[in-house]
Write a protein that holds these residues in place. Structure first.
Motif, PDB file in Angstrom:
ATOM      1  N   LYS A  28      -8.389   0.074  -9.659  1.00 50.02           N
ATOM      2  CA  LYS A  28      -9.459   0.979 -10.086  1.00 50.02           C
ATOM      3  C   LYS A  28     -10.711   0.776  -9.220  1.00 50.02           C
ATOM      4  CE  LYS A  28     -11.595   2.710 -14.329  1.00 50.02           C
ATOM      5  NZ  LYS A  28     -11.707   2.529 -15.807  1.00 50.02           N
ATOM      6  N   LEU A  29     -11.046  -0.489  -8.944  1.00 47.67           N
ATOM      7  CA  LEU A  29     -12.196  -0.795  -8.096  1.00 47.67           C
ATOM      8  C   LEU A  29     -11.995  -0.263  -6.689  1.00 47.67           C
ATOM      9  CD1 LEU A  29     -14.845  -2.318  -7.360  1.00 47.67           C
ATOM     10  CD2 LEU A  29     -13.410  -4.337  -6.920  1.00 47.67           C
ATOM     11  N   ALA A  30     -10.833  -0.527  -6.098  1.00 45.77           N
ATOM     12  CA  ALA A  30     -10.570  -0.134  -4.713  1.00 45.77           C
ATOM     13  C   ALA A  30     -10.614   1.379  -4.535  1.00 45.77           C
ATOM     14  CB  ALA A  30      -9.217  -0.678  -4.266  1.00 45.77           C
ATOM     15  N   LEU A  41      -8.539  10.575  -2.290  1.00 46.75           N
ATOM     16  CA  LEU A  41      -7.777   9.855  -3.317  1.00 46.75           C
ATOM     17  C   LEU A  41      -6.345   9.595  -2.863  1.00 46.75           C
ATOM     18  CD1 LEU A  41      -7.447   8.700  -6.157  1.00 46.75           C
ATOM     19  CD2 LEU A  41      -7.001  11.015  -6.995  1.00 46.75           C
ATOM     20  N   LYS A  42      -5.733  10.599  -2.251  1.00 48.64           N
ATOM     21  CA  LYS A  42      -4.348  10.469  -1.799  1.00 48.64           C
ATOM     22  C   LYS A  42      -4.206   9.362  -0.766  1.00 48.64           C
ATOM     23  CE  LYS A  42      -0.620  13.171   0.332  1.00 48.64           C
ATOM     24  NZ  LYS A  42      -0.251  14.503   0.909  1.00 48.64           N
ATOM     25  N   GLU A  43      -5.158   9.278   0.169  1.00 48.78           N
ATOM     26  CA  GLU A  43      -5.097   8.266   1.222  1.00 48.78           C
ATOM     27  C   GLU A  43      -5.357   6.871   0.664  1.00 48.78           C
ATOM     28  OE1 GLU A  43      -4.095   8.769   4.359  1.00 48.78           O
ATOM     29  OE2 GLU A  43      -3.662  10.767   3.602  1.00 48.78           O
ATOM     30  N   ALA A  44      -6.273   6.765  -0.282  1.00 43.24           N
ATOM     31  CA  ALA A  44      -6.562   5.464  -0.892  1.00 43.24           C
ATOM     32  C   ALA A  44      -5.345   4.941  -1.634  1.00 43.24           C
ATOM     33  CB  ALA A  44      -7.746   5.597  -1.852  1.00 43.24           C
ATOM     34  N   ARG A  45      -4.689   5.811  -2.381  1.00 48.55           N
ATOM     35  CA  ARG A  45      -3.474   5.412  -3.103  1.00 48.55           C
ATOM     36  C   ARG A  45      -2.367   5.005  -2.133  1.00 48.55           C
ATOM     37  NH1 ARG A  45      -3.270  10.259  -7.619  1.00 48.55           N
ATOM     38  NH2 ARG A  45      -4.545   9.226  -9.236  1.00 48.55           N
ATOM     39  N   LYS A  46      -2.225   5.786  -1.059  1.00 42.00           N
ATOM     40  CA  LYS A  46      -1.168   5.507  -0.085  1.00 42.00           C
ATOM     41  C   LYS A  46      -1.329   4.122   0.534  1.00 42.00           C
ATOM     42  CE  LYS A  46      -0.133   8.847   2.743  1.00 42.00           C
ATOM     43  NZ  LYS A  46      -0.173   9.789   3.902  1.00 42.00           N
ATOM     44  N   LEU A  47      -2.575   3.753   0.849  1.00 39.47           N
ATOM     45  CA  LEU A  47      -2.815   2.439   1.451  1.00 39.47           C
ATOM     46  C   LEU A  47      -2.490   1.325   0.458  1.00 39.47           C
ATOM     47  CD1 LEU A  47      -3.821   0.639   3.717  1.00 39.47           C
ATOM     48  CD2 LEU A  47      -6.144   0.925   2.863  1.00 39.47           C
ATOM     49  N   ILE A  48      -2.844   1.509  -0.803  1.00 45.32           N
ATOM     50  CA  ILE A  48      -2.539   0.497  -1.825  1.00 45.32           C
ATOM     51  C   ILE A  48      -1.028   0.378  -2.009  1.00 45.32           C
ATOM     52  CG2 ILE A  48      -2.733  -0.038  -4.285  1.00 45.32           C
ATOM     53  CD1 ILE A  48      -5.567   1.067  -4.190  1.00 45.32           C
ATOM     54  N   TYR A  49      -0.321   1.504  -2.030  1.00 43.52           N
ATOM     55  CA  TYR A  49       1.142   1.461  -2.133  1.00 43.52           C
ATOM     56  C   TYR A  49       1.737   0.644  -0.984  1.00 43.52           C
ATOM     57  CZ  TYR A  49       0.571   5.600  -5.190  1.00 43.52           C
ATOM     58  OH  TYR A  49       0.204   6.477  -6.164  1.00 43.52           O
ATOM     59  N   LYS A  50       1.270   0.942   0.221  1.00 40.93           N
ATOM     60  CA  LYS A  50       1.801   0.274   1.412  1.00 40.93           C
ATOM     61  C   LYS A  50       1.473  -1.212   1.420  1.00 40.93           C
ATOM     62  CE  LYS A  50       1.731   0.554   6.476  1.00 40.93           C
ATOM     63  NZ  LYS A  50       1.139   1.258   7.644  1.00 40.93           N
ATOM     64  N   SER A  51       0.261  -1.565   0.992  1.00 35.79           N
ATOM     65  CA  SER A  51      -0.185  -2.958   1.018  1.00 35.79           C
ATOM     66  C   SER A  51       0.629  -3.842   0.091  1.00 35.79           C
ATOM     67  CB  SER A  51      -1.670  -3.038   0.638  1.00 35.79           C
ATOM     68  OG  SER A  51      -2.470  -2.314   1.543  1.00 35.79           O
ATOM     69  N   PHE A  52       1.106  -3.265  -1.008  1.00 40.12           N
ATOM     70  CA  PHE A  52       1.856  -4.055  -1.990  1.00 40.12           C
ATOM     71  C   PHE A  52       3.340  -3.687  -2.017  1.00 40.12           C
ATOM     72  CE2 PHE A  52      -2.500  -4.233  -3.741  1.00 40.12           C
ATOM     73  CZ  PHE A  52      -2.633  -5.603  -3.876  1.00 40.12           C
ATOM     74  N   ASN A  53       3.813  -3.049  -0.954  1.00 38.13           N
ATOM     75  CA  ASN A  53       5.196  -2.569  -0.927  1.00 38.13           C
ATOM     76  C   ASN A  53       6.217  -3.691  -1.101  1.00 38.13           C
ATOM     77  OD1 ASN A  53       7.146  -0.432  -0.542  1.00 38.13           O
ATOM     78  ND2 ASN A  53       7.548  -1.333   1.465  1.00 38.13           N
ATOM     79  N   HIS A  54       5.923  -4.883  -0.549  1.00 34.68           N
ATOM     80  CA  HIS A  54       6.852  -6.013  -0.604  1.00 34.68           C
ATOM     81  C   HIS A  54       6.670  -6.868  -1.852  1.00 34.68           C
ATOM     82  CE1 HIS A  54       3.099  -7.655   0.946  1.00 34.68           C
ATOM     83  NE2 HIS A  54       3.477  -8.793   0.425  1.00 34.68           N
ATOM     84  N   HIS A  55       5.686  -6.549  -2.667  1.00 40.00           N
ATOM     85  CA  HIS A  55       5.302  -7.370  -3.810  1.00 40.00           C
ATOM     86  C   HIS A  55       6.346  -7.296  -4.928  1.00 40.00           C
ATOM     87  CE1 HIS A  55       2.801  -8.960  -7.073  1.00 40.00           C
ATOM     88  NE2 HIS A  55       2.005  -9.422  -6.141  1.00 40.00           N
ATOM     89  N   PRO A  56       6.595  -8.408  -5.637  1.00 38.56           N
ATOM     90  CA  PRO A  56       7.572  -8.399  -6.744  1.00 38.56           C
ATOM     91  C   PRO A  56       7.236  -7.375  -7.834  1.00 38.56           C
ATOM     92  CG  PRO A  56       6.960 -10.644  -6.185  1.00 38.56           C
ATOM     93  CD  PRO A  56       6.061  -9.749  -5.404  1.00 38.56           C
ATOM     94  N   TYR A  57       5.943  -7.104  -7.993  1.00 32.34           N
ATOM     95  CA  TYR A  57       5.511  -6.146  -9.012  1.00 32.34           C
ATOM     96  C   TYR A  57       4.978  -4.866  -8.370  1.00 32.34           C
ATOM     97  CZ  TYR A  57       6.043  -9.861 -12.435  1.00 32.34           C
ATOM     98  OH  TYR A  57       6.565 -10.849 -13.227  1.00 32.34           O
ATOM     99  N   LYS A  75       2.092   2.068 -10.135  1.00 37.07           N
ATOM    100  CA  LYS A  75       1.810   2.823 -11.362  1.00 37.07           C
ATOM    101  C   LYS A  75       0.324   2.746 -11.708  1.00 37.07           C
ATOM    102  CE  LYS A  75       3.058   1.071 -15.294  1.00 37.07           C
ATOM    103  NZ  LYS A  75       3.900   0.580 -16.417  1.00 37.07           N
ATOM    104  N   TYR A  76      -0.266   1.531 -11.535  1.00 34.76           N
ATOM    105  CA  TYR A  76      -1.698   1.377 -11.812  1.00 34.76           C
ATOM    106  C   TYR A  76      -2.522   2.286 -10.894  1.00 34.76           C
ATOM    107  CZ  TYR A  76      -0.107  -2.984 -14.027  1.00 34.76           C
ATOM    108  OH  TYR A  76       0.529  -3.914 -14.793  1.00 34.76           O
ATOM    109  N   ALA A  77      -2.163   2.249  -9.584  1.00 32.20           N
ATOM    110  CA  ALA A  77      -2.927   3.025  -8.605  1.00 32.20           C
ATOM    111  C   ALA A  77      -2.780   4.530  -8.841  1.00 32.20           C
ATOM    112  CB  ALA A  77      -2.479   2.666  -7.196  1.00 32.20           C
ATOM    113  N   SER A  78      -1.575   4.958  -9.185  1.00 32.78           N
ATOM    114  CA  SER A  78      -1.339   6.396  -9.383  1.00 32.78           C
ATOM    115  C   SER A  78      -1.999   6.916 -10.651  1.00 32.78           C
ATOM    116  CB  SER A  78       0.161   6.686  -9.425  1.00 32.78           C
ATOM    117  OG  SER A  78       0.775   6.010 -10.509  1.00 32.78           O
ATOM    118  N   SER A  79      -2.285   6.026 -11.596  1.00 30.38           N
ATOM    119  CA  SER A  79      -2.893   6.454 -12.862  1.00 30.38           C
ATOM    120  C   SER A  79      -4.427   6.520 -12.785  1.00 30.38           C
ATOM    121  CB  SER A  79      -2.483   5.506 -13.999  1.00 30.38           C
ATOM    122  OG  SER A  79      -3.022   4.207 -13.778  1.00 30.38           O
TER     123      SER A  79
END
Length: 392
Positions: free
Chosen positions: A13-15, A26-42, A48-52
């Motif tokens: 939410k902060l980012a 908004l679309k680009e900000a979400r995309k970067l967050i998705y990519k940054s955590f792509n390998h993450h276990p969660y 889901k948090y970023a898209s909401s």
């Protein structure tokens, strides 16, 4: 930190709000967050948090910043926070901006990013020194060193080394004798191991030119990248070399090495170092310590023990959530006995082989038996963890 879902929810939410305040879509900000955590276990939950998150132009950034910092404060110091800092810097950077915004809004964005970074640095200065109990447990090192002579012949082999070059660096106040079992084991697997050949490691930055020259020689001899393995203070040198010459380093493996936050590290070892050298660590090694904070762009494996009696174990972990090729592996044992610890020999050999895509030549059963040496096995619940060793 990877399972702290509350933090990722507040950070997303902060980012996103900070980025959009600075002219990022908004679309680009979400995309970067998705990519940054792509390998993450969660990664699914974080996505889901970023898209909401829906942008509210009336939302003030400071309350969002405070929410994230409170969660970090409650969770305590953690190297993985650096991943959040880097993501926030990137998502608010100028190349990400697609809209023109007023100067005062950009100043607010810069303030939020810098404040988040400062707060994380403040929180990460609060790592306690190893407890007295851990210091007492360091006496185990005598047992580990004396028993390795009897245990070594029974340690199973894990990977085929295929002549791959490995430069191994000893701990503070140690020399090449300290790493003899690591080198012996890796040599038996077919790796080509190299000593550091600089005598006793006094943790002096003057060693770096010689180590870089050594790296160049090995690289030229094999015409391929060299894997670096460093124990304790040796790992500090290995990390800086990997930062300076990623084009010649295949991977970095540290064994009980403080790889970040050394400037503010609480340990009696620092006092000893300052006594022997006559100056404070801060006065004499400012450039060295600054380089140590950077994260090499090579595969990284950090081996640590939570019962380390000389160094705070959190300083021996790298930011695992930053990239998929960064791993922290916990083992049992003392700090001074790490050079004679069977589980560390397993881990070093496996990490070398895995990152170099070498084929294994041991049975699955041997691999399972090795699991008995690692804390993660004993943390599993139920008797099934034993049956799974033989039937899976």
């Amino acid at each position: 930190m990877e399972n702290n879902k509350t933090l990722y929810k507040s950070f997303a939410k902060l980012a996103i709000h900070t980025a959009m305040k600075g002219g990022v879509e908004l679309k680009e900000a979400r995309k970067l967050i998705y990519k940054s955590f792509n390998h993450h276990p969660y990664s699914r939950e974080i996505k889901k948090y970023a898209s909401s998150v829906e942008y509210d132009k009336h939302q003030e950034l400071e309350p969002l910043l405070a929410d994230s910092i409170v969660v970090c404060e409650d969770f305590g110091p953690d190297r993985d926070y650096i991943a959040l800092v880097l993501i926030l810097e990137k998502v608010t950077s100028e190349p990400m901006r697609t809209r023109k915004v007023k100067k005062d809004k950009l100043q607010i964005v810069d303030f939020i990013v810098n404040r988040f970074k400062e707060e994380i640095e403040r929180i990460n200065k609060k790592i306690d020194a190893p407890p007295t109990y851990n210091a007492i447990l360091e006496t185990r090192g005598l047992l580990e060193w004396s028993s390795i002579f009897y245990i070594y012949p029974f340690i199973p082999k894990r990977k085929k080394g295929k002549g791959k070059p490995v430069l191994i660096m000893p701990p503070y106040l140690g020399n090449d004798f300290s790493t003899r079992f690591v080198r012996k084991y890796l040599t038996s697997l077919g790796f080509k191991t190299y000593k550091w050949d600089l005598g006793v490691n006094m943790l002096n930055s003057k060693y770096l030119p010689n180590l870089v020259e050594r790296l160049d020689e090995i690289y030229e001899e094999h015409q391929e990248k060299v894997s670096l393995v460093g124990w304790s203070g040796g790992g500090m040198f290995a990390k800086i070399i990997a930062n300076r010459h990623p084009d010649k380093v295949a991977q970095l493996i540290t064994i009980g090495s403080p790889v970040w936050g050394v400037k503010n590290m609480n340990t009696p070892l620092i006092k000893m170092l300052e006594f022997l050298r006559g100056k404070t660590l801060r006065e004499r090694n400012e450039k060295f310590l600054k380089e140590l904070e950077d994260i090499p762009k090579v595969p990284i494996t950090c081996i640590y023990t939570k019962t380390d009696g000389l160094l705070p174990w959190k300083h021996c972990q790298e930011a695992e959530t930053l990239r998929g090729d960064i791993k922290n592996i916990e083992v049992y044992g003392s700090h001074i006995g790490m050079g004679a610890n069977a589980s560390i020999l397993f881990t070093v050999a496996h990490s070398l082989g895995e990152n170099l895509n070498l084929e294994p030549f041991e049975s699955r059963l041997v691999h399972n038996i090795e699991d008995l040496f690692f804390p993660r096995f004993w943390k599993e619940k139920g008797l099934s963890k034993f049956t799974n060793l033989f039937f899976k």
